[in-house]
Scaffold this active site. Structure first.
Site, PDB file in Angstrom:
ATOM      1  N   LYS A 171      -8.407  -0.353   3.440  1.00 15.50           N
ATOM      2  CA  LYS A 171      -9.161  -0.661   2.216  1.00 15.50           C
ATOM      3  C   LYS A 171     -10.597  -1.056   2.536  1.00 15.50           C
ATOM      4  O   LYS A 171     -11.511  -0.775   1.771  1.00 15.50           O
ATOM      5  CB  LYS A 171      -8.462  -1.764   1.420  1.00 15.50           C
ATOM      6  CG  LYS A 171      -7.086  -1.317   0.936  1.00 15.50           C
ATOM      7  CD  LYS A 171      -6.883  -1.631  -0.525  1.00 15.50           C
ATOM      8  CE  LYS A 171      -5.743  -0.817  -1.111  1.00 15.50           C
ATOM      9  NZ  LYS A 171      -4.550  -1.588  -1.365  1.00 15.50           N
ATOM     10  N   LYS A 207       1.007   7.558   0.981  1.00 14.26           N
ATOM     11  CA  LYS A 207       1.836   6.849   0.004  1.00 14.26           C
ATOM     12  C   LYS A 207       1.370   7.104  -1.432  1.00 14.26           C
ATOM     13  O   LYS A 207       0.179   7.205  -1.673  1.00 14.26           O
ATOM     14  CB  LYS A 207       1.724   5.352   0.342  1.00 14.26           C
ATOM     15  CG  LYS A 207       2.438   4.427  -0.570  1.00 14.26           C
ATOM     16  CD  LYS A 207       2.095   2.976  -0.248  1.00 14.26           C
ATOM     17  CE  LYS A 207       0.795   2.527  -0.910  1.00 14.26           C
ATOM     18  NZ  LYS A 207       0.617   1.067  -0.957  1.00 14.26           N
ATOM     19  N   LYS A 211      -1.125   3.211  -6.564  1.00  8.44           N
ATOM     20  CA  LYS A 211      -1.793   3.052  -7.864  1.00  8.44           C
ATOM     21  C   LYS A 211      -3.261   3.425  -7.822  1.00  8.44           C
ATOM     22  O   LYS A 211      -3.798   3.979  -8.739  1.00  8.44           O
ATOM     23  CB  LYS A 211      -1.807   1.583  -8.299  1.00  8.44           C
ATOM     24  CG  LYS A 211      -0.519   0.934  -8.502  1.00  8.44           C
ATOM     25  CD  LYS A 211      -0.805  -0.517  -8.922  1.00  8.44           C
ATOM     26  CE  LYS A 211       0.291  -1.451  -8.527  1.00  8.44           C
ATOM     27  NZ  LYS A 211       0.127  -1.987  -7.181  1.00  8.44           N
TER      28      LYS A 211
END
Ligand code: TYM
Length: 331
Positions: free
Chosen positions: A112, A197, A200
């Site tokens: 991130k 993955k 969201k």
């Protein structure tokens, strides 16, 4: 009775990955067999660039969905993390137990952080300390088990390490928790990029099935799922990750073993049609209940308020004990 804690962060609309990897088990198994707490962990949604109004909207939606999937406030405690001050109070004590190096090694921090830098944004300090807050979420309640998808394993390991270290230095205060995962679909992959993955906050939504997608959207996304260049339907995560992912989703939604299900298909098209049907059926009751609950915001708010009051009572004695053990004067 064992204690269970888990949470979902409102950084985007909840996905089929969240449901199959975590939420469904909370509903079907965990709330019946343990003293369980489930939280919309909203503080964790502030670690990257965010829009306050969106976080607020997504938090309410996540709370509504937790009830819509079947968490029963009579059986478990459902609440919003920021309503219980014990989490941040304990988090600081654990920051004084954690080492800078172990946080910099966290995979999600690296990924991130790189994502933020690539977008020309600076990296918030809370992105680095996020797993410590997550450890506080878990340890505040004397949690034995943390039901999560596979991607959270490293974070739960950190919570274990911090519990052990704190106990050794300051006397036994925390239960050492362990992560549990579903037997199938512990890591649902993105339909367009089956090596990453289904998350969201992935850039494009094309490979992500959201819990509130209507049947047409679900069918379109599943039928366009990236498969592999071959034609044979076989369950091989390495050689055919796209097909393996579809087989796992089918197994999770309709039952069976991915490897055995593969034998029943002669083409990718037939497999995709069955996956789409199975997902639509799983989502149908959730969406119906969500629509009812969304129309009664006061009920959902009331459940969250009561849940927070209960959670606060459960967390306070242990956080007070940690406060005293580490050397702070009682207030
Ligand atoms: P979050 O919000 O990313 O995901 C919520 C839960 O869904 C699981 N999950 C998946 N499982 C299978 N396949 C996927 N593609 C998939 N995507 C998500 C996650 O593993 C998780 O169980 N850090 C946590 C939230 C958190 C938490 C906690 C969890 C904060 N404090 C304390 C447990 C205990 C997170 O980002 O989850």
């Amino acid at each position: 009775m064992s204690r269970i804690f888990s949470g979902v962060k409102p950084t985007g609309h909840l996905t089929l990955g969240n449901y199959l990897g975590a939420l469904r088990r909370w509903v079907e198994v965990d709330q019946h067999r343990a003293d369980a707490l489930f939280s919309v962990v909203d503080l964790h949604a502030l670690t990257m660039e965010h829009d306050p109004a969106r976080v607020r909207r997504l938090s309410r939606q996540a709370a509504t969905l937790l009830l819509a999937v079947g968490l029963d406030p009579e059986r478990c405690t459902v609440f919003v993390q920021s309503h219980v001050g014990e989490h941040t109070r304990l988090s600081y004590l654990l920051e004084c137990t954690a080492m800078d190096g172990e946080l910099r090694r966290m995979i999600q921090y690296k990924e991130k952080g790189a994502q933020a830098r690539a977008a020309g944004q600076s990296v918030r300090l809370s992105l680095l300390t996020y797993p410590v807050l997550m450890a506080a979420d878990i340890l505040a309640y004397g949690t034995d088990e943390v039901p999560v998808g596979e991607d959270q394993t490293q974070h739960v390991e950190l919570a274990r390490d911090l519990a052990v270290r704190f106990n050794q230095r300051y006397g036994h205060t925390f239960t050492v928790p362990k992560a549990t995962h579903p037997t199938v679909a512990a890591r649902v992959m993105d339909l367009q990029d089956p090596t990453s993955k289904m998350g969201k906050s992935h850039d494009s939504g094309a490979g992500i099935v959201y819990l509130l997608d209507d049947p047409d959207q679900v069918r379109r996304k599943v039928m366009r799922a990236r498969t592999d260049s071959g034609t044979e339907v076989s369950y091989d995560r390495e050689a055919s990750p796209g097909v393996a992912n579809l087989l796992e989703v089918l197994a999770a939604c309709a039952g069976g073993e991915p490897g055995e299900l593969a034998g029943g298909y002669g083409s990718y098209g037939a497999l995709k049609r069955d996956v789409a049907d199975a997902v639509v059926e799983v989502l149908r009751p959730v969406q119906k209940r969500h629509a009812e609950l969304a129309a009664d915001g006061a009920y959902v708010d009331g459940v969250m308020r009561e849940g927070a009051a209960r959670a606060r009572e459960m967390a306070r004695p242990r956080v007070d004990a940690a406060h005293a053990a580490i050397g702070l004067l009682p207030g």
